[in-house]
Design a protein around this motif. Structure first.
Motif, PDB file in Angstrom:
ATOM      1  N   LYS A 123     -26.766  18.183   4.365  1.00  0.00           N
ATOM      2  CA  LYS A 123     -26.407  17.866   5.757  1.00  0.00           C
ATOM      3  C   LYS A 123     -26.319  19.167   6.569  1.00  0.00           C
ATOM      4  O   LYS A 123     -26.340  20.275   5.999  1.00  0.00           O
ATOM      5  N   TYR A 131     -26.695  23.187   5.420  1.00  0.00           N
ATOM      6  CA  TYR A 131     -25.641  24.197   5.583  1.00  0.00           C
ATOM      7  C   TYR A 131     -26.189  25.434   6.309  1.00  0.00           C
ATOM      8  O   TYR A 131     -25.834  26.576   5.986  1.00  0.00           O
ATOM      9  N   HIS A 136     -14.558  10.551  -2.047  1.00  0.00           N
ATOM     10  CA  HIS A 136     -14.653  11.983  -1.749  1.00  0.00           C
ATOM     11  C   HIS A 136     -13.286  12.616  -2.000  1.00  0.00           C
ATOM     12  O   HIS A 136     -12.260  12.038  -1.658  1.00  0.00           O
ATOM     13  N   ASN A 151     -17.941  16.830  -5.432  1.00  0.00           N
ATOM     14  CA  ASN A 151     -18.528  17.856  -4.557  1.00  0.00           C
ATOM     15  C   ASN A 151     -18.669  19.136  -5.396  1.00  0.00           C
ATOM     16  O   ASN A 151     -18.475  19.120  -6.613  1.00  0.00           O
ATOM     17  N   THR A 152     -18.962  20.248  -4.743  1.00  0.00           N
ATOM     18  CA  THR A 152     -19.141  21.497  -5.491  1.00  0.00           C
ATOM     19  C   THR A 152     -17.946  21.812  -6.394  1.00  0.00           C
ATOM     20  O   THR A 152     -18.100  22.060  -7.600  1.00  0.00           O
ATOM     21  N   ARG A 169     -22.482  15.553  -6.398  1.00  0.00           N
ATOM     22  CA  ARG A 169     -22.970  15.731  -5.018  1.00  0.00           C
ATOM     23  C   ARG A 169     -22.641  17.125  -4.494  1.00  0.00           C
ATOM     24  O   ARG A 169     -21.894  17.282  -3.537  1.00  0.00           O
ATOM     25  N   PRO A 170     -23.169  18.168  -5.081  1.00  0.00           N
ATOM     26  CA  PRO A 170     -22.845  19.497  -4.568  1.00  0.00           C
ATOM     27  C   PRO A 170     -23.664  19.833  -3.322  1.00  0.00           C
ATOM     28  O   PRO A 170     -24.819  19.453  -3.201  1.00  0.00           O
ATOM     29  N   GLY A 171     -23.040  20.568  -2.426  1.00  0.00           N
ATOM     30  CA  GLY A 171     -23.749  21.133  -1.280  1.00  0.00           C
ATOM     31  C   GLY A 171     -23.655  22.649  -1.363  1.00  0.00           C
ATOM     32  O   GLY A 171     -24.606  23.357  -1.703  1.00  0.00           O
ATOM     33  N   GLY A 172     -22.453  23.165  -1.130  1.00  0.00           N
ATOM     34  CA  GLY A 172     -22.244  24.613  -1.076  1.00  0.00           C
ATOM     35  C   GLY A 172     -22.814  25.372  -2.266  1.00  0.00           C
ATOM     36  O   GLY A 172     -23.443  26.426  -2.104  1.00  0.00           O
ATOM     37  N   TYR A 228     -18.592  27.852   4.414  1.00  0.00           N
ATOM     38  CA  TYR A 228     -19.489  26.850   5.014  1.00  0.00           C
ATOM     39  C   TYR A 228     -19.528  27.020   6.530  1.00  0.00           C
ATOM     40  O   TYR A 228     -20.557  26.780   7.166  1.00  0.00           O
TER      41      TYR A 228
HETATM   42  C1  LIG Z   1     -19.168  12.968   0.966  1.00  0.00           C
HETATM   43  C2  LIG Z   1     -19.526  14.366   0.598  1.00  0.00           C
HETATM   44  N1  LIG Z   1     -19.954  14.634  -0.634  1.00  0.00           N
HETATM   45  C3  LIG Z   1     -20.290  15.878  -1.023  1.00  0.00           C
HETATM   46  C4  LIG Z   1     -20.183  16.938  -0.148  1.00  0.00           C
HETATM   47  C5  LIG Z   1     -20.563  18.323  -0.623  1.00  0.00           C
HETATM   48  O1  LIG Z   1     -19.462  19.179  -0.592  1.00  0.00           O
HETATM   49  P1  LIG Z   1     -19.632  20.696  -1.117  1.00  0.00           P
HETATM   50  O2  LIG Z   1     -20.510  21.361  -0.120  1.00  0.00           O
HETATM   51  O3  LIG Z   1     -18.268  21.250  -1.156  1.00  0.00           O
HETATM   52  O4  LIG Z   1     -20.284  20.618  -2.420  1.00  0.00           O
HETATM   53  C6  LIG Z   1     -19.712  16.710   1.137  1.00  0.00           C
HETATM   54  C7  LIG Z   1     -19.534  17.828   2.052  1.00  0.00           C
HETATM   55  O5  LIG Z   1     -18.552  18.034   2.687  1.00  0.00           O
HETATM   56  C8  LIG Z   1     -19.385  15.387   1.535  1.00  0.00           C
HETATM   57  O6  LIG Z   1     -18.951  15.124   2.759  1.00  0.00           O
END
Ligand SMILES: Cc1ncc(COP(=O)(O)O)c(C=O)c1O
Length: 392
Positions: free
Chosen positions: A57, A61, A182, A221-222, A237-240, A375
Motif C-alpha cells: 500500500k 511504502y 490486525h 504484520n512485519t 502480511r509483511p510490508g515494512g 514508515y
Molecule cells: C492490515 C495490515 N496488514 C499488514 C500490514 C503490514 O504492516 P507492516 O508494514 O508493519 O508489516 C499493514 C500495515 O499497516 C496493515 O494495515
C-alpha cells in the motif's frame, strides 16, 4: 509537447513527467529491487510453510508500487495487500496477475470494478457484504472477513460476530474464504498480542462452526512475522520488512534497506561567527562555519521535524542539518567535512561510500530524530522526487 490555448495566449504545456525526471535535478530515491527480492526470500524462509502476502500500500511504502510489485511477482510472491481498491486497480492495470487483497475494504461505489478486476475484498460490515451481493450478478464473491480483536479501528468486534455470521447466511453469493485480524502492538507488547490471538482463535472457531470454507487465515504484520511464530497461520502480511525496515534492531535478520534518498550540494557559503542560517534564524554560527545547501526540503517529504537535529552524509561523514528545513532547500553544517564542494553527493537515507569511508543512515534513525517511525520517513517522500529502480 502539446500547445495549450489560454484566454489570451498560447502556453507551452510540458508533460508533468518532467517534474519527476531524474535528469532534471540531483534529488532522487534509488530503489534496489534486488534488496526487495532478497528480503522476500528471507521472509519466506522464516515463515514457511506460511505464504507471504506482500503489503504494498501507499505506493509500496514510497518505493514505487509498480516496479516493486512486478519484481515481487517475478519472485513468486503469493499475492499483494493494498489499502485501497484504487491501489489494487493500479496494479491490475500494470499487468499484475497475482491475488490482490484490499485490506481496508471497499467503500464508495467501486464494488463492480473490484470484482471485474479480480481483486479480493476484505469485509467487516454488512453494508459491504450487501453491496457485493448486489454487484455480484451471477458471480460468486470471495471475501476475507476481518475481526477486530483489539485494534479498535476496523473489523467485526467479537461480540457482534454471531449476529454478523447469521446475516452473512442471507447473502449466498459472498463466501468467506479468508479470515484475518490486525495486531496493535506486535513490536512492543507480547501480552497484548497474546490477548488478540486468543480472541482471534475464538472468532475462528465461530466462523468455522458457521460453515464458512475459510482456506486462508492471516494475522502477522512485519513485527509478528519476525517475532511471533504463533501468529503466522497460513499466510503472513509483511510490508515494512520487504523494504528493509525492522521494528526492532535486535530481530537480527539480514534485511536490506531498499531505498536510498540522495541529492547533491548546489551551493556553499562561509559564515563568520554570529551569522545566521535559514527561516527564523534558528542556526547561528559559533565558529567560522561552512554551510552547504541541498535541493530538497519538506516539499520533497523531508520531515520538517529534522530541523536542527537531523544529519546527512557527505563524503562519508555525517553533516548536521543547520537551521530549519524549508520547502525546497535544506542547509548542512559541513565545517567538519574536509574538501566539501558543489556537486558532492549527499545521502539523506541509505549508505554512502567515499574513499575508505562507509557510512549509513537508516530510515529508522531519521525517524527517531524526528519523533516518528521509519514508515513515515519513507511514505513521506513526495512525488516530486523521482524514483529510480535499480537491479534485476
Ligand atoms: C492490515 C495490515 N496488514 C499488514 C500490514 C503490514 O504492516 P507492516 O508494514 O508493519 O508489516 C499493514 C500495515 O499497516 C496493515 O494495515
Amino acid at each position: 509537447m502539446q500547445p495549450v490555448r489560454g484566454p489570451e495566449q498560447t502556453l507551452t504545456f510540458r508533460p508533468r513527467i518532467l517534474l519527476a525526471d531524474e535528469s532534471m535535478r540531483p534529488t532522487r530515491a534509488e530503489i534496489d529491487l534486488d534488496a526487495v527480492a532478497h528480503n522476500l526470500r528471507i521472509l519466506r524462509a522464516l515463515s514457511a510453510p506460511a505464504r507471504v502476502l506482500a503489503v504494498v500500500k501507499a505506493d509500496a511504502y514510497g518505493h514505487g508500487v509498480v516496479p516493486v510489485a512486478l519484481r515481487l511477482e517475478q519472485e513468486g510472491v503469493s499475492g499483494f495487500g493494498v489499502a485501497l481498491a484504487e491501489e489494487g486497480l493500479e496494479l491490475r492495470e500494470a499487468g499484475v496477475r497475482a491475488p490482490i487483497l484490499v485490506l481496508n475494504g471497499v467503500y464508495g461505489d467501486a464494488h463492480v470494478d473490484v470484482l471485474e478486476a479480480g481483486l479480493t475484498p476484505v469485509v467487516y460490515d454488512l453494508a459491504q457484504v450487501e453491496a457485493f451481493e448486489r454487484a455480484a450478478g451471477e458471480r460468486r464473491v470471495q471475501v476475507h472477513l476481518k475481526i477486530d480483536t483489539g485494534m479498535g479501528r476496523l473489523g467485526v468486534p467479537l461480540r457482534r460476530l454471531p449476529s454478523f455470521l447469521d446475516a452473512m447466511a442471507r447473502h449466498p453469493r459472498c463466501h468467506v474464504v479468508g479470515l484475518m485480524t490486525h495486531l496493535s502492538s506486535a513490536d512492543s507488547d507480547d501480552d497484548a498480542t497474546s490477548e488478540q490471538l486468543e480472541r482471534f482463535a475464538e472468532a475462528r472457531a465461530q466462523v468455522l462452526r458457521a460453515g464458512h470454507p475459510v482456506a486462508t487465515v492471516h494475522v502477522a504484520n512485519t513485527a509478528a512475522t519476525l517475532r511471533r511464530p504463533d501468529a503466522r497461520f497460513d499466510m503472513v502480511r509483511p510490508g515494512g520488512a520487504l523494504f528493509g525496515v525492522q521494528p526492532t534492531p535486535e530481530d537480527g535478520l539480514e534485511l536490506r534497506p531498499a531505498l536510498r534518498l540522495r541529492t547533491e550540494v548546489i551551493a556553499l557559503r562561509d559564515l563568520e561567527p554570529g551569522e545566521f542560517v535559514g527561516y527564523d534564524r534558528t542556526f547561528v554560527a559559533r565558529r567560522p562555519t561552512r554551510i552547504a545547501t541541498v535541493p530538497l526540503g519538506y516539499g520533497d517529504g523531508l520531515l520538517r521535524g529534522l530541523s536542527g537535529c537531523g544529519e546527512m552524509l557527505v563524503r562519508g561523514l555525517r553533516a548536521p542539518i543547520a537551521g530549519r528545513v524549508s520547502m525546497d532547500l535544506t542547509t548542512l553544517d559541513v565545517t567538519d567535512v574536509p574538501g566539501c564542494a558543489c556537486g558532492d553527493e549527499v545521502v539523506v537515507v541509505g549508505s554512502q561510500r567515499f574513499e575508505e569511508r562507509h557510512a549509513t543512515i537508516r530510515a529508522e534513525e531519521v525517524a527517531a530524530r524526528a519523533g516518528t517511525i521509519g514508515y513515515d520517513v519513507l511514505t513521506s517522500i513526495s512525488r516530486r522526487v523521482p524514483r529510480v529502480h535499480l537491479g534485476g
